[in-house]
Motif scaffolding. Sequence first.
Motif, PDB file in Angstrom:
ATOM      1  N   VAL A 254      57.473 -23.351 -84.605  1.00  0.00           N
ATOM      2  CA  VAL A 254      58.300 -23.813 -85.137  1.00  0.00           C
ATOM      3  C   VAL A 254      59.838 -23.687 -84.642  1.00  0.00           C
ATOM      4  O   VAL A 254      61.086 -25.644 -84.618  1.00  0.00           O
ATOM      5  N   VAL A 255      60.131 -22.459 -84.771  1.00  0.00           N
ATOM      6  CA  VAL A 255      61.973 -22.523 -84.310  1.00  0.00           C
ATOM      7  C   VAL A 255      62.197 -22.896 -83.116  1.00  0.00           C
ATOM      8  O   VAL A 255      63.635 -23.950 -83.057  1.00  0.00           O
ATOM      9  N   GLY A 256      61.055 -23.031 -81.699  1.00  0.00           N
ATOM     10  CA  GLY A 256      60.967 -23.602 -80.563  1.00  0.00           C
ATOM     11  C   GLY A 256      61.339 -25.068 -81.096  1.00  0.00           C
ATOM     12  O   GLY A 256      61.995 -25.796 -80.359  1.00  0.00           O
ATOM     13  N   VAL A 257      60.866 -25.939 -81.986  1.00  0.00           N
ATOM     14  CA  VAL A 257      60.706 -27.172 -81.577  1.00  0.00           C
ATOM     15  C   VAL A 257      62.380 -27.543 -82.566  1.00  0.00           C
ATOM     16  O   VAL A 257      63.031 -28.324 -81.862  1.00  0.00           O
ATOM     17  N   ALA A 258      63.084 -26.976 -83.815  1.00  0.00           N
ATOM     18  CA  ALA A 258      64.023 -26.854 -83.872  1.00  0.00           C
ATOM     19  C   ALA A 258      65.299 -27.137 -83.025  1.00  0.00           C
ATOM     20  O   ALA A 258      66.334 -27.631 -82.913  1.00  0.00           O
ATOM     21  N   MET A 259      64.436 -25.436 -81.992  1.00  0.00           N
ATOM     22  CA  MET A 259      65.970 -25.855 -81.308  1.00  0.00           C
ATOM     23  C   MET A 259      66.508 -26.518 -80.313  1.00  0.00           C
ATOM     24  O   MET A 259      67.248 -26.536 -79.736  1.00  0.00           O
ATOM     25  N   TYR A 260      65.001 -26.249 -79.653  1.00  0.00           N
ATOM     26  CA  TYR A 260      64.684 -27.775 -78.247  1.00  0.00           C
ATOM     27  C   TYR A 260      65.722 -28.984 -78.891  1.00  0.00           C
ATOM     28  O   TYR A 260      66.047 -29.949 -78.208  1.00  0.00           O
ATOM     29  N   ALA A 261      65.707 -29.482 -80.361  1.00  0.00           N
ATOM     30  CA  ALA A 261      65.406 -31.001 -80.605  1.00  0.00           C
ATOM     31  C   ALA A 261      67.500 -30.388 -80.477  1.00  0.00           C
ATOM     32  O   ALA A 261      67.602 -31.367 -80.428  1.00  0.00           O
ATOM     33  N   GLY A 262      67.637 -29.215 -81.605  1.00  0.00           N
ATOM     34  CA  GLY A 262      69.230 -29.722 -81.857  1.00  0.00           C
ATOM     35  C   GLY A 262      70.197 -29.563 -79.938  1.00  0.00           C
ATOM     36  O   GLY A 262      70.482 -30.471 -80.016  1.00  0.00           O
ATOM     37  N   THR A 263      69.094 -28.850 -79.322  1.00  0.00           N
ATOM     38  CA  THR A 263      70.139 -29.048 -77.656  1.00  0.00           C
ATOM     39  C   THR A 263      69.324 -30.341 -77.126  1.00  0.00           C
ATOM     40  O   THR A 263      70.471 -30.505 -76.275  1.00  0.00           O
ATOM     41  N   THR A 264      69.169 -30.816 -77.443  1.00  0.00           N
ATOM     42  CA  THR A 264      68.485 -31.620 -76.457  1.00  0.00           C
ATOM     43  C   THR A 264      68.521 -32.730 -77.121  1.00  0.00           C
ATOM     44  O   THR A 264      69.502 -34.524 -76.161  1.00  0.00           O
ATOM     45  N   PHE A 265      68.389 -33.950 -78.199  1.00  0.00           N
ATOM     46  CA  PHE A 265      68.722 -34.533 -79.170  1.00  0.00           C
ATOM     47  C   PHE A 265      70.370 -34.845 -79.366  1.00  0.00           C
ATOM     48  O   PHE A 265      71.105 -36.124 -78.997  1.00  0.00           O
ATOM     49  N   LEU A 266      71.078 -33.829 -79.769  1.00  0.00           N
ATOM     50  CA  LEU A 266      72.728 -33.797 -80.299  1.00  0.00           C
ATOM     51  C   LEU A 266      73.402 -34.147 -78.964  1.00  0.00           C
ATOM     52  O   LEU A 266      74.217 -35.035 -79.237  1.00  0.00           O
ATOM     53  N   ASN A 267      72.917 -34.086 -77.951  1.00  0.00           N
ATOM     54  CA  ASN A 267      73.513 -34.664 -76.549  1.00  0.00           C
ATOM     55  C   ASN A 267      73.694 -35.672 -76.663  1.00  0.00           C
ATOM     56  O   ASN A 267      74.660 -36.787 -76.528  1.00  0.00           O
TER      57      ASN A 267
END
Length: 529
Positions: free
Chosen positions: A298-311
Amino acid sequence: MEGELTIDMRSSANPVAIGTPGDPMTHRQIMQTLAGLLASLFVAILSSTIVSNALPTIIADLHAGQTAYSWVITANLLAITVATPIWGKLSDLVDRKLLVQLSLVVFVTGSVVAALSVDTGQLIAARVVQGIGSGGITALTQTVLAVMVSPRERGRYTGYMSGLFAIGTVLGPLLGGAIVDTTWLGWRWCFAVGIPVAAVASVVLQKTMKLPTIKRRVSVDWLGALLIAASTSLLLIWISFAGNRYPWISWPTVMLAGGGIALGALLVLVESKTAEPVIPLHLFRNRTVALAIAASLVVGVAMYAGTTFLNQYFQLARDESPVAAGLHTLPMIFSLAIVSLCSGRIITKTGRWKPILLIGSAFTLAGVVLLGTARTDTNYAQLMLYMFLLGAGIGMTMQNLILAVQNQVRIEDIGAASATVAFTRSLGGAIGVAALGAIMATRIGHYTDTGLAHLGIRGNRSAASATLPNMSGLPGPVRAVVESAYGHGIADVFLCTTPLVALALIAVVFIREVPLRTTVMTPVAEPVR
């Protein structure tokens, strides 16, 4: 070699030391080796992120289309995800120093071929080779640190890795954009820039790395490795293209998803009957290990979501340039780096790791909930707070979940266990981002159609969600609608992540805290809990 410990692993029992181990490594010796490891890890992270802003230029120069665009990224991600557990298991069987050097050679080979590619076929193949090397670097960095430093002292060093990961994640796109914008460099330097760093890292590690050697008369589980590669690849290919190239409910879904699940079931059967499985199933009988691995996914989901979608949020909902968008995400990156360093030192000083995981999971949950309320006109000061919470939560959990697992396993399983956590985190990130991206496209299409209807314009949801809009070419009112749709749709992505992060928090609550060992070796097997 002076200070070398040879471990005999000829039976399934715990390893037996042959000879006398040398004195523990000093902080200076550890830092010298860690410098080479961190340099290796940095170029591996950079190779995955540097192409994001450079890809439009690369694809145009090679006269390719959207399919090649997707596969340059997907092929690398697939290779990293598949290779990580295999390298990790190999590190339990053969000389780790040799494997680190080999992974660097593979990475450099892929980088050279990518830099010299004359068509997208060569480039995609080179990205696969790069990914295999990057997977090795990722897995082996964790394993080498685990055999150099006891769990009690490891927190202060794992913080450096979290910080480096954050820096590489944000620096890669900025550096890639700067390289393609510099005419006398060109896009090929996006792949060549890491080669000298990897070469220097190899020299440093050759001189400074002194690890226990392993004597183990076992065979490699090649069938298990093949099944991991096949099942993971099918699932990632399916999730990457479902909803775009073909409907979610379709024959390709049945073949790819069904095939991936079937091969995954076969993998479990094979691993349960193999003497030295790539993913040791007995690890999951330990409650702490099983819950930590689940939380890591789940941490992987949150981490990649933050770096991908915030940009994407800053570029498409707030009309920022790619470089400016990267700079606007710095609160999340800096908090991840700084908090991970501080939390690691706290763990080393106190020996307590579960409170850090609990606070980190709560921060991550708060971050995704608050980001789920963001809109295109949300005050940036508020966004800074939301991103800080998300980054701090990930910084407290990402590496410390690996620490919790490493503290529970025997030395002969340390590589496989560490790589399994990294594998699940990457797999969670890859599948999560693809699924969340599909949800985002649907929500953006809905909000665009609704907004255009208020203007008296008939919308086209599929067209709105399938391609990125050219904001500068849109009329003012329509542009405002599209920006609002992206702001709202991307926020919905974080709201969809909330239940998963809540489950991760529950998993951490039920993890049993075991005091951190003060030695690298485990004299007896850990009891099953």
